[in-house]
Scaffold this motif. Structure first.
Motif, PDB file in Angstrom:
ATOM      1  N   UNK B  69      37.212  44.462  20.729  1.00  0.00           N
ATOM      2  CA  UNK B  69      38.112  43.321  20.929  1.00  0.00           C
ATOM      3  C   UNK B  69      39.565  43.792  21.027  1.00  0.00           C
ATOM      4  N   UNK B  70      39.922  44.843  20.291  1.00  0.00           N
ATOM      5  CA  UNK B  70      41.272  45.401  20.400  1.00  0.00           C
ATOM      6  C   UNK B  70      41.489  46.004  21.779  1.00  0.00           C
ATOM      7  N   UNK B  71      40.444  46.697  22.278  1.00  0.00           N
ATOM      8  CA  UNK B  71      40.546  47.304  23.613  1.00  0.00           C
ATOM      9  C   UNK B  71      40.739  46.222  24.669  1.00  0.00           C
ATOM     10  N   UNK B  72      40.015  45.112  24.523  1.00  0.00           N
ATOM     11  CA  UNK B  72      40.144  44.015  25.481  1.00  0.00           C
ATOM     12  C   UNK B  72      41.545  43.416  25.390  1.00  0.00           C
ATOM     13  N   UNK B  73      42.023  43.246  24.159  1.00  0.00           N
ATOM     14  CA  UNK B  73      43.372  42.694  23.958  1.00  0.00           C
ATOM     15  C   UNK B  73      44.412  43.536  24.698  1.00  0.00           C
ATOM     16  N   UNK B  74      44.283  44.873  24.555  1.00  0.00           N
ATOM     17  CA  UNK B  74      45.267  45.731  25.204  1.00  0.00           C
ATOM     18  C   UNK B  74      45.115  45.698  26.724  1.00  0.00           C
ATOM     19  N   UNK B  75      43.872  45.601  27.196  1.00  0.00           N
ATOM     20  CA  UNK B  75      43.646  45.503  28.644  1.00  0.00           C
ATOM     21  C   UNK B  75      44.323  44.245  29.182  1.00  0.00           C
ATOM     22  N   UNK B  76      44.269  43.170  28.394  1.00  0.00           N
ATOM     23  CA  UNK B  76      44.930  41.931  28.821  1.00  0.00           C
ATOM     24  C   UNK B  76      46.444  42.117  28.877  1.00  0.00           C
ATOM     25  N   UNK B  77      46.969  42.878  27.921  1.00  0.00           N
ATOM     26  CA  UNK B  77      48.407  43.157  27.929  1.00  0.00           C
ATOM     27  C   UNK B  77      48.802  43.892  29.205  1.00  0.00           C
ATOM     28  N   UNK B  78      48.016  44.942  29.536  1.00  0.00           N
ATOM     29  CA  UNK B  78      48.317  45.711  30.753  1.00  0.00           C
ATOM     30  C   UNK B  78      48.222  44.803  31.971  1.00  0.00           C
ATOM     31  N   UNK B  79      47.185  43.966  31.987  1.00  0.00           N
ATOM     32  CA  UNK B  79      46.997  43.056  33.117  1.00  0.00           C
ATOM     33  C   UNK B  79      48.208  42.130  33.276  1.00  0.00           C
ATOM     34  N   UNK B  80      48.704  41.642  32.138  1.00  0.00           N
ATOM     35  CA  UNK B  80      49.853  40.743  32.165  1.00  0.00           C
ATOM     36  C   UNK B  80      51.046  41.426  32.830  1.00  0.00           C
ATOM     37  N   UNK B  81      51.265  42.707  32.468  1.00  0.00           N
ATOM     38  CA  UNK B  81      52.379  43.454  33.063  1.00  0.00           C
ATOM     39  C   UNK B  81      52.181  43.581  34.564  1.00  0.00           C
ATOM     40  N   UNK B  82      50.967  43.992  34.974  1.00  0.00           N
ATOM     41  CA  UNK B  82      50.707  44.188  36.397  1.00  0.00           C
ATOM     42  C   UNK B  82      50.892  42.876  37.164  1.00  0.00           C
ATOM     43  N   UNK B  83      50.406  41.784  36.579  1.00  0.00           N
ATOM     44  CA  UNK B  83      50.520  40.486  37.245  1.00  0.00           C
ATOM     45  C   UNK B  83      51.977  40.048  37.339  1.00  0.00           C
ATOM     46  N   UNK B 121      38.313  38.275  34.036  1.00  0.00           N
ATOM     47  CA  UNK B 121      39.630  37.832  34.526  1.00  0.00           C
ATOM     48  C   UNK B 121      40.162  38.776  35.593  1.00  0.00           C
ATOM     49  N   UNK B 122      39.779  40.034  35.528  1.00  0.00           N
ATOM     50  CA  UNK B 122      40.210  40.983  36.548  1.00  0.00           C
ATOM     51  C   UNK B 122      39.491  40.744  37.867  1.00  0.00           C
ATOM     52  N   UNK B 123      38.200  40.375  37.754  1.00  0.00           N
ATOM     53  CA  UNK B 123      37.403  40.129  38.958  1.00  0.00           C
ATOM     54  C   UNK B 123      37.993  38.981  39.770  1.00  0.00           C
ATOM     55  N   UNK B 124      38.639  38.036  39.062  1.00  0.00           N
ATOM     56  CA  UNK B 124      39.244  36.894  39.763  1.00  0.00           C
ATOM     57  C   UNK B 124      40.498  37.295  40.518  1.00  0.00           C
ATOM     58  N   UNK B 125      41.066  38.427  40.112  1.00  0.00           N
ATOM     59  CA  UNK B 125      42.305  38.872  40.756  1.00  0.00           C
ATOM     60  C   UNK B 125      42.082  40.191  41.487  1.00  0.00           C
ATOM     61  N   UNK B 126      40.985  40.237  42.237  1.00  0.00           N
ATOM     62  CA  UNK B 126      40.604  41.462  42.925  1.00  0.00           C
ATOM     63  C   UNK B 126      41.705  42.017  43.818  1.00  0.00           C
ATOM     64  N   UNK B 127      42.349  41.136  44.567  1.00  0.00           N
ATOM     65  CA  UNK B 127      43.373  41.603  45.501  1.00  0.00           C
ATOM     66  C   UNK B 127      44.520  42.275  44.762  1.00  0.00           C
ATOM     67  N   UNK B 128      44.921  41.680  43.636  1.00  0.00           N
ATOM     68  CA  UNK B 128      46.006  42.254  42.836  1.00  0.00           C
ATOM     69  C   UNK B 128      45.633  43.649  42.338  1.00  0.00           C
ATOM     70  N   UNK B 129      44.401  43.777  41.784  1.00  0.00           N
ATOM     71  CA  UNK B 129      44.000  45.060  41.219  1.00  0.00           C
ATOM     72  C   UNK B 129      43.824  46.118  42.315  1.00  0.00           C
ATOM     73  N   UNK B 130      43.214  45.714  43.421  1.00  0.00           N
ATOM     74  CA  UNK B 130      43.031  46.686  44.510  1.00  0.00           C
ATOM     75  C   UNK B 130      44.377  47.113  45.084  1.00  0.00           C
ATOM     76  N   UNK B 131      45.313  46.175  45.126  1.00  0.00           N
ATOM     77  CA  UNK B 131      46.666  46.510  45.584  1.00  0.00           C
ATOM     78  C   UNK B 131      47.290  47.565  44.691  1.00  0.00           C
TER      79      UNK B 131
END
Lengths: 381, 155
Positions: B69-83, B121-131
């Motif tokens: 759950x901590x790993x997921x929390x941090x992944x969400x943090x990184x995602x927030x920055x990228x978004x 949540x990442x799968x929903x933003x495929x274009x962002x992640x692939x970019x």
């Protein structure tokens, strides 16, 4: 910066070659192929295809490694069938005869190397031991002593120190360990060095690891004669060089450089340069010392897989765009377009068309390589 | 004995195995509270418009040794920055951000791009992640991808 002379290529069938070795005068070439080792007659710098003169059949599973003894009189092979064999030419019968080695391991033998004096050899295995083997005259066989602790994973690579005693081993737990393989009654006491002074069998004089914990594919002592440094390549695409300081002390320097290439499978380390090759099907030359290492040059021009730009001179590789078109055609028509696409040769720009599995020194400072594509190539760097 | 090849030879010497404990990376464990604190400071940086700092902070503190759950929390943090970099910049500027990261941070970025792409949540933003992926490997080459696959320090 790449070589002026084009490499000499021997296409020895199309089966993967896991390891190859030349005799000291380069007139014999041994290559592993499935369960056998093929022995070819050739000569130094010959461009003619080597002539197959013997097939060493004695293993019943894949042969993983082959090595010529330093005097060229014996050939050592080891295999996934858990055995190692020492082959000698029998002049009366006109053929090579194997001698049994008592390895006492329960899993595949993965790598074997003669010691510099040729009076013993080491065999690494998936059984988490290294068997250090020496000849027992009374029984006419090779017996072994096991290096065990603290090994807990498969040994992938071995390298001997020129003092005939120290042995470096890389393994799949990401560690490189340097052991004493001192055999009482066979070896003379080694001179003290940066690696240590008192070296009874099984002494662990060095233990190094890469940060990622990924497999170590190959390890090599510096072949400058002193061997006061050690280099290894790992599956995370890094090259690391260790400079030990002395017994019980941390290394004077530990240099690790990350590369942008696919991982290296094999390396050669001489003085201030390292040559490495592997999954990228190419050779890369590095240069450096205790203060740092850097990439010097890439031996063969290679397509940039990231930016998808065809090489300027001759485009032989198939681009992802062409591949997409090909599959679209197959999908639409259920067959491959019979007309070859313009410039869609499937060959890689490098000489090796698949992973380079091992690097060896050749005469005149050249390097020979073997690959999964069944090629032996001699590069003049 | 006919099926001797099927004997579990490892059972005969249990002490010689590499067990899961041996494979835990030699880095300090990260507690959920620490990951939470990083998330806070990243959010602060983002609200101040310090996008690069936010990205660097998030990539400097990956919880390699901690619960899922901590790993997921941090992944969400990184995602927030990228978004939020995406929302405030042109996609062509990703490369500038990536080239200002250290090699270690670039490796970690690729690890998170892969991880986030595998999460709902990442799968929903495929274009962002692939970019982001495209612009990152454009700068770094294949190295970080190789290290993502081989590194035992997983995110």
């Amino acid at each position: 910066m790449s070589s002026s002379n084009s490499p000499v290529v021997y296409q020895l069938g199309h089966k993967p070659i896991k390891d190859h070795c030349y005799s000291p005068n380069f007139d014999l070439l041994a290559v592993t192929k499935d369960n056998v080792v093929e022995l070819y007659q050739t000569s130094l710098n010959s461009t003619a295809r080597p002539k197959l003169i013997a097939t060493l059949e004695g293993h019943d599973k894949t042969v993983t490694s082959v090595d010529f003894s330093p005097d060229g009189s014996r050939i050592l092979t080891c295999s996934q069938d858990r055995n190692a064999l020492v082959w000698e030419y029998n002049a009366q019968q006109g053929q090579y005869k194997p001698t049994l080695v008592l390895l006492r391991i329960n899993r595949a033998a993965t790598v074997c190397r003669w010691s510099p004096k040729g009076d013993k050899f080491a065999v690494g295995s998936a059984d988490r031991v290294i068997a250090v083997c020496y000849y027992e005259e009374e029984n006419d066989w090779w017996v072994s002593k096991h290096l065990k602790k603290p090994l807990k994973s498969t040994i992938t690579s071995l390298s001997w120190h020129p003092n005939n005693v120290l042995l470096a081993a890389g393994s799949t737990d990401g560690h490189v360990r340097v052991f004493s393989a001192f055999i009482k009654g066979l070896d003379e006491k080694p001179e003290p060095s940066v690696w240590g002074t008192k070296l009874p069998f099984q002494t662990l004089v060095g233990d190094y690891t890469n940060v990622s914990g990924s497999w170590v594919h190959d390890v090599a002592f510096n072949e400058d004669g002193e061997a006061n440094s050690l280099a290894f390549v790992s599956h995370d695409g890094t090259l690391s060089i260790v400079y030990p300081q002395g017994e019980g002390l941390p290394p004077a320097a530990f240099v690790s450089i990350k590369t942008g290439y696919l991982p290296f499978r094999s390396l050669l380390f001489l003085a201030d340069s390292v040559i490495a090759g592997g999954y990228n099907c190419n050779l890369i030359v590095f240069e450096g010392d205790q203060n740092g290492w850097k990439e010097l040059y890439v031996v063969e021009k290679q397509k940039d897989l990231i930016h998808d730009e065809p090489p300027k001179d001759d485009d032989q590789e198939i681009s992802s765009h062409q591949a997409l078109n090909m599959f679209k055609q197959m999908d639409l028509k259920g067959r491959v377009n019979s007309k070859p696409l313009a410039g869609s040769g499937k060959a890689l720009a490098t000489t090796h068309q698949n992973t380079i599995t091992s690097l060896r020194w050749y005469g005149d400072g050249k390097v020979s390589t073997s690959g999964i594509d069944g090629k032996i190539v001699i590069f003049d760097l | 004995m006919d099926d001797w090849r099927r004997i579990d030879i490892d059972a005969l010497e249990p002490e010689n195995h590499l067990c899961k404990l041996d494979l835990i990376p030699q880095v300090d464990p990260v507690s959920p509270e620490q990951a939470q604190a990083v998330a806070q400071s990243v959010k602060q940086n983002l609200s101040l418009g310090k996008f690069l700092e936010a990205l660097q902070t998030a990539l400097d503190t990956p919880p390699y040794v901690s619960d899922e759950s901590t790993k997921v929390l941090h992944a969400e943090t990184v995602f927030e920055v990228l978004a939020s970099i995406k929302n405030n910049h042109n996609a062509s500027e990703y490369g500038n951000f990536v080239s200002q990261l250290s090699s270690e941070q670039q490796d970690t970025l690729i690890k998170y791009i892969y991880k986030i792409m595998g999460m709902p949540f990442g799968a929903k933003h495929g274009a962002l992640m692939l970019g982001w992926f495209e612009k990152t490997v454009d700068v770094t080459g294949m190295g970080p991808v190789v290290r993502f696959f081989s590194d035992r320090r997983t995110v």
